[in-house]
Design a protein around this motif. Structure first.
Motif, PDB file in Angstrom:
ATOM      1  N   SER A  47       0.849  -1.180   0.000  1.00  0.00           N
ATOM      2  CA  SER A  47       0.000   0.000   0.000  1.00  0.00           C
ATOM      3  C   SER A  47       0.891   1.238   0.000  1.00  0.00           C
ATOM      4  CB  SER A  47      -0.878  -0.037   1.247  1.00  0.00           C
ATOM      5  OG  SER A  47      -1.795   1.000   1.192  1.00  0.00           O
ATOM      6  N   ARG A  48       0.571   2.187  -0.863  1.00  0.00           N
ATOM      7  CA  ARG A  48       1.488   3.298  -1.054  1.00  0.00           C
ATOM      8  C   ARG A  48       1.140   4.494  -0.181  1.00  0.00           C
ATOM      9  NH1 ARG A  48       0.894   2.734  -6.899  1.00  0.00           N
ATOM     10  NH2 ARG A  48       0.405   4.909  -7.041  1.00  0.00           N
ATOM     11  N   ARG A  72      15.847  13.076 -10.233  1.00  0.00           N
ATOM     12  CA  ARG A  72      15.637  13.330 -11.654  1.00  0.00           C
ATOM     13  C   ARG A  72      14.388  12.626 -12.154  1.00  0.00           C
ATOM     14  NH1 ARG A  72      20.258  11.212 -14.230  1.00  0.00           N
ATOM     15  NH2 ARG A  72      21.412  11.564 -12.311  1.00  0.00           N
ATOM     16  N   GLU A  73      14.066  11.484 -11.586  1.00  0.00           N
ATOM     17  CA  GLU A  73      12.933  10.713 -12.071  1.00  0.00           C
ATOM     18  C   GLU A  73      11.602  11.291 -11.578  1.00  0.00           C
ATOM     19  OE1 GLU A  73      13.168   8.509 -14.313  1.00  0.00           O
ATOM     20  OE2 GLU A  73      11.098   7.801 -14.311  1.00  0.00           O
ATOM     21  N   CYS A  74      11.619  11.961 -10.464  1.00  0.00           N
ATOM     22  CA  CYS A  74      10.363  12.464  -9.896  1.00  0.00           C
ATOM     23  C   CYS A  74       9.725  13.494 -10.826  1.00  0.00           C
ATOM     24  CB  CYS A  74      10.623  13.106  -8.534  1.00  0.00           C
ATOM     25  SG  CYS A  74       9.141  13.830  -7.840  1.00  0.00           S
ATOM     26  N   PRO A  75       8.474  13.279 -11.239  1.00  0.00           N
ATOM     27  CA  PRO A  75       7.853  14.203 -12.181  1.00  0.00           C
ATOM     28  C   PRO A  75       7.602  15.582 -11.579  1.00  0.00           C
ATOM     29  CG  PRO A  75       6.585  12.158 -12.002  1.00  0.00           C
ATOM     30  CD  PRO A  75       7.605  12.142 -10.930  1.00  0.00           C
ATOM     31  N   VAL A  76       7.419  15.645 -10.267  1.00  0.00           N
ATOM     32  CA  VAL A  76       7.017  16.921  -9.677  1.00  0.00           C
ATOM     33  C   VAL A  76       8.136  17.552  -8.842  1.00  0.00           C
ATOM     34  CG1 VAL A  76       4.566  16.482  -9.696  1.00  0.00           C
ATOM     35  CG2 VAL A  76       5.907  15.641  -7.805  1.00  0.00           C
ATOM     36  N   MET A 106       3.176  12.937  -5.083  1.00  0.00           N
ATOM     37  CA  MET A 106       1.871  12.321  -5.348  1.00  0.00           C
ATOM     38  C   MET A 106       1.918  10.816  -5.132  1.00  0.00           C
ATOM     39  SD  MET A 106       1.773  12.785  -9.431  1.00  0.00           S
ATOM     40  CE  MET A 106       3.209  12.529 -10.430  1.00  0.00           C
ATOM     41  N   CYS A 108       3.661   8.310  -6.265  1.00  0.00           N
ATOM     42  CA  CYS A 108       3.505   7.560  -7.498  1.00  0.00           C
ATOM     43  C   CYS A 108       4.451   6.377  -7.590  1.00  0.00           C
ATOM     44  CB  CYS A 108       3.730   8.471  -8.692  1.00  0.00           C
ATOM     45  SG  CYS A 108       5.415   9.060  -8.826  1.00  0.00           S
ATOM     46  N   ASN A 109       5.472   6.318  -6.764  1.00  0.00           N
ATOM     47  CA  ASN A 109       6.377   5.166  -6.734  1.00  0.00           C
ATOM     48  C   ASN A 109       7.484   5.209  -7.784  1.00  0.00           C
ATOM     49  OD1 ASN A 109       6.801   2.736  -5.233  1.00  0.00           O
ATOM     50  ND2 ASN A 109       6.361   1.587  -7.083  1.00  0.00           N
ATOM     51  N   LEU A 110       7.509   6.239  -8.628  1.00  0.00           N
ATOM     52  CA  LEU A 110       8.521   6.265  -9.687  1.00  0.00           C
ATOM     53  C   LEU A 110       9.933   6.388  -9.116  1.00  0.00           C
ATOM     54  CD1 LEU A 110       6.991   8.416 -12.573  1.00  0.00           C
ATOM     55  CD2 LEU A 110       7.180   5.959 -12.398  1.00  0.00           C
ATOM     56  N   GLU A 113      11.194   3.047  -7.961  1.00  0.00           N
ATOM     57  CA  GLU A 113      11.577   2.179  -9.064  1.00  0.00           C
ATOM     58  C   GLU A 113      12.902   2.603  -9.674  1.00  0.00           C
ATOM     59  OE1 GLU A 113       8.226   1.647 -11.863  1.00  0.00           O
ATOM     60  OE2 GLU A 113       7.036   1.872 -10.061  1.00  0.00           O
TER      61      GLU A 113
ATOM     62  N   TRP B  66       7.919  16.552 -19.537  1.00  0.00           N
ATOM     63  CA  TRP B  66       8.239  15.332 -18.795  1.00  0.00           C
ATOM     64  C   TRP B  66       8.693  14.228 -19.730  1.00  0.00           C
ATOM     65  CZ3 TRP B  66       3.722  14.721 -14.726  1.00  0.00           C
ATOM     66  CH2 TRP B  66       3.797  15.799 -13.844  1.00  0.00           C
ATOM     67  N   GLN B  70       7.322   9.442 -17.276  1.00  0.00           N
ATOM     68  CA  GLN B  70       6.827  10.263 -16.164  1.00  0.00           C
ATOM     69  C   GLN B  70       5.378  10.696 -16.365  1.00  0.00           C
ATOM     70  OE1 GLN B  70       9.657  13.450 -15.984  1.00  0.00           O
ATOM     71  NE2 GLN B  70      10.699  12.591 -14.227  1.00  0.00           N
ATOM     72  N   PRO B  73       1.727   8.654 -14.350  1.00  0.00           N
ATOM     73  CA  PRO B  73       0.911   9.002 -13.188  1.00  0.00           C
ATOM     74  C   PRO B  73      -0.075  10.140 -13.441  1.00  0.00           C
ATOM     75  CG  PRO B  73       3.252   9.375 -12.740  1.00  0.00           C
ATOM     76  CD  PRO B  73       3.158   8.697 -14.041  1.00  0.00           C
ATOM     77  N   ARG B  77      -5.022  11.057 -13.585  1.00  0.00           N
ATOM     78  CA  ARG B  77      -5.838  12.174 -13.089  1.00  0.00           C
ATOM     79  C   ARG B  77      -6.749  12.738 -14.146  1.00  0.00           C
ATOM     80  NH1 ARG B  77      -1.482  10.603 -10.157  1.00  0.00           N
ATOM     81  NH2 ARG B  77      -1.457  11.391  -8.046  1.00  0.00           N
ATOM     82  N   GLU B 154      -6.324  -2.206  -4.454  1.00  0.00           N
ATOM     83  CA  GLU B 154      -5.221  -1.764  -3.603  1.00  0.00           C
ATOM     84  C   GLU B 154      -4.227  -2.895  -3.375  1.00  0.00           C
ATOM     85  OE1 GLU B 154      -6.455  -0.328   0.182  1.00  0.00           O
ATOM     86  OE2 GLU B 154      -4.567   0.713   0.554  1.00  0.00           O
ATOM     87  N   GLY B 158      -1.413  -0.975  -4.959  1.00  0.00           N
ATOM     88  CA  GLY B 158      -0.938  -0.208  -3.820  1.00  0.00           C
ATOM     89  C   GLY B 158      -1.703   1.073  -3.607  1.00  0.00           C
ATOM     90  N   ALA B 159      -2.596   1.407  -4.509  1.00  0.00           N
ATOM     91  CA  ALA B 159      -3.369   2.635  -4.330  1.00  0.00           C
ATOM     92  C   ALA B 159      -4.823   2.352  -4.648  1.00  0.00           C
ATOM     93  CB  ALA B 159      -2.845   3.728  -5.238  1.00  0.00           C
ATOM     94  N   ASN B 164      -1.171   4.247 -11.003  1.00  0.00           N
ATOM     95  CA  ASN B 164       0.149   4.294 -11.621  1.00  0.00           C
ATOM     96  C   ASN B 164       0.716   2.881 -11.755  1.00  0.00           C
ATOM     97  OD1 ASN B 164       2.430   5.313 -12.758  1.00  0.00           O
ATOM     98  ND2 ASN B 164       3.419   5.773 -10.819  1.00  0.00           N
ATOM     99  N   ARG B 167       2.893   0.090 -17.021  1.00  0.00           N
ATOM    100  CA  ARG B 167       4.206   0.629 -17.377  1.00  0.00           C
ATOM    101  C   ARG B 167       4.458   0.392 -18.855  1.00  0.00           C
ATOM    102  NH1 ARG B 167       3.806   2.514 -13.396  1.00  0.00           N
ATOM    103  NH2 ARG B 167       5.115   2.674 -11.576  1.00  0.00           N
ATOM    104  N   ARG B 172       3.498  -2.916 -13.494  1.00  0.00           N
ATOM    105  CA  ARG B 172       4.511  -2.699 -12.474  1.00  0.00           C
ATOM    106  C   ARG B 172       4.839  -3.964 -11.708  1.00  0.00           C
ATOM    107  NH1 ARG B 172       4.002   0.332  -6.924  1.00  0.00           N
ATOM    108  NH2 ARG B 172       2.415  -1.272  -6.847  1.00  0.00           N
TER     109      ARG B 172
END
Ligand code: SF4
Ligand code: SF4
Lengths: 161, 377
Positions: A47-48, A72-76, A106, A108-110, A113, B66, B70, B73, B77, B154, B158-159, B164, B167, B172
């Motif tokens: 669970s995230r 660098r990988e994080c989109p935000v 957010m 997202c888990n990126l 990974e 992006w 990227q 995710p 939305r 979930e 996981g959500a 997300n 892939r 994932r």
């Protein structure tokens, strides 16, 4: 069939009873409402919540090498990493600063990974509301603390949970 | 000339006073942030103009900055009730553009998750449509089943909402052990208990029938002319479903029916959704039977710099989710255009609302089922 007003009354009563029978049936079914926060659901594995920094069990140090791949990988752009600078300006493989801005993240888990050093895991910590935005920026000690106190997993691609 | 008729003629001579009524943007019946400017003559609507954009987040421009992976995710939305379908749409487009192979097992998992997401979305539509009509209890029932389904999600992703999960070149993670049993149990309960209950609770109710049969009729011609999609199109009698007519992924391996109804009214659109849930359940069952073992992630090229442009579409719960991508040989997409089904569906509202009662426009919005995450993007 009955017509007019009488028919309408009949139909309405019939559907009313039918509807209430469905509701009555629920008396027998188990209750599914969970009264959070008095009661809590068991979160499934994986669970995230928020990312947390993994602590090496043997040395007690962080696995992170401050390589910056996750940032660098994080989109935000929620992650800020800076390596310790040693003598002659050489960077050491240890983070001086590792800040995670949960106002942006957010979940997202990126980043998890992307981390090549098994240093970042997704924890199930979700109760992170704070009164001040500044308190939502977690530094490396806090992130390690979250890793120690919560379930955390790392899924990189393709394996079973 | 009777007295009543004389009075009516007199009233016509004088003319009615027009009234402008604002519905929304913060009105529970508008499913989010839709503002409809309606012009009324008495109880009848003579003009309805949807005003959108309150939830605009600039999706298409943001993702130009992006990298290809990227973006995934953020596609969640867009239509936040059909997250996996959105991810699938985007990922399929990138995979086609870059020529990435997907392992068999991953394709099956994607289909299962997409169909589960369709069921979750239709369950919610059932609830909200009932609430638009004034029946609060079915709303809770719809939500309850959806929450149980989200528990199932979930465990894999996981959500609960923003998965997300899909892939490039796969998904994932693999399904956990025993998960398929849970899903099949849920589907059994859905077909044997839940949907029959819904019929007793709502669909066979005379008030429901009175308010939905023959109301808000959309003709075949108009449905095509306005580019309607999904249940709105099929509710007007047009037999079109991308899963069967332009099979993507592995949909050509399953045996299912495309539900259509001729009438084009609220009832038809609503029932298309109810029956589609059962068809989705069929697909999921077949997918579990056929699913092979194996890896769920393929190889993604280390340097992903696709060039060219591509349009690819999937059938989401609300219709065709289309993605148009342009790559200029860079790490980032040059352009991403999102064809949101809710957007084209909502464009029919002025036509359908004309001549309706004010109370019915709420239901019309309810059957069009727009999701503002994707209308406004
Ligand atoms: S979970 Fe996603 S948003 Fe949060 S820090 Fe990691 S990559 Fe960034
Ligand atoms: S968490 Fe992993 S990816 Fe991020 S800086 Fe540390 S080692 Fe690198």
């Amino acid at each position: 069939m009955l017509g007019g007003v009488l028919g309408n009354v009949y139909n309405a009563t019939k559907s009313l009873i039918k509807g209430h029978l469905v509701t009555l049936k629920e008396l027998r079914t188990p209750k599914i409402t969970v009264h959070y926060p008095d009661e809590r659901l068991e979160l499934p594995l994986g669970s995230r919540g928020m990312p947390a920094l993994k602590v090496n069990q043997d040395t007690g140090l962080l696995n992170c090498t401050a390589c910056g791949v996750c940032a660098r990988e994080c989109p935000v752009d929620a992650i800020e990493v800076e390596a310790v600078v040693g003598e002659k300006g050489r960077k050491k493989r240890y983070p001086a600063i590792y800040n995670l801005d949960m106002t942006h993240c957010m979940q997202c888990n990126l980043c998890v990974e992307a981390c090549p050093f098994d240093a970042l895991e997704m924890s199930d910590a979700f109760e992170i509301s704070r009164y001040d935005l500044d308190d939502l920026i977690f530094d490396k000690e806090q992130l390690a603390e979250i890793w120690k106190t919560h379930k955390a997993v790392r899924i990189t691609g393709g394996e079973k949970l | 000339m009777s007295e009543i008729e004389a009075r009516r003629l007199k009233a016509e001579e004088v003319g009615h006073e027009k009234l402008i009524l604002n519905l929304g943007p913060q009105h529970p019946s508008t499913h989010g942030v839709l503002r409809v400017i309606t012009t009324l003559e008495g109880e009848r609507i003579t003009e309805a103009e949807p005003d959108i954009g309150f939830l605009h987040r600039n999706f298409e421009k943001i993702v130009e900055g992006w990298t290809w992976s990227q973006v995934i995710p953020l596609t969640d939305r867009n239509d936040y009730l059909a997250n996996i379908n959105n991810e699938h749409a985007y990922v399929l487009a990138v995979e086609k553009l870059a020529g990435i192979e997907v392992p068999e097992r991953a394709e099956y998992i994607r289909v299962i998750m997409s169909e589960l997401n369709r069921i979750a979305s239709h369950l919610l539509t059932f609830g909200t449509f009932a609430m638009d009509m004034g029946a609060f209890t079915p709303f809770l029932y719809g939500f309850r089943e959806r929450e149980l389904l989200y528990d199932i999600f979930e465990k894999v992703t996981g959500a609960r909402m923003m998965h997300n999960y899909v892939r490039l070149s796969g998904v994932r993670n693999d399904l956990p052990d025993g998960w398929d049993k849970e899903v099949l149990e849920f589907l059994d309960r859905l077909e044997n208990d839940v949907i029959p209950d819904y019929y007793d609770l709502l669909i066979k109710n005379p008030i429901f029938e009175a308010r939905s049969l023959g109301v808000g009729v959309l003709t075949k011609e108009d449905a095509i002319a306005y580019g309607a999609a999904g249940p709105i199109l099929r509710g007007s009698g047009i037999d079109w479903d991308l899963r069967r007519d332009m099979p993507y992924s592995i949909y050509d391996r399953f045996d299912f029916e495309v539900i259509t109804r001729e009438e084009g009214d609220h009832y038809a659109r609503f029932m298309v959704r109810m029956d589609e849930m059962i068809e989705s359940a069929k697909i999921i069952r077949q997918a579990f039977e056929q699913m092979p073992e194996g890896p769920v992630m393929g190889k993604v090229p280390r340097v992903l710099k696709p060039e060219g442009d591509i349009y690819s579409a999937v059938e989401g719960p609300r219709g065709e989710i289309g993605v148009y991508l342009v790559g200029d040989g860079n790490f980032k997409p040059y352009r991403v255009k999102w064809r949101a089904p809710s957007f084209s569906n909502l464009s029919i509202l002025p036509l359908m609302a004309k001549g309706q009662f004010v109370a019915d426009i709420v239901l019309t919005i309810g059957t069009l089922d727009p999701i503002f995450g994707e209308v406004d993007r």
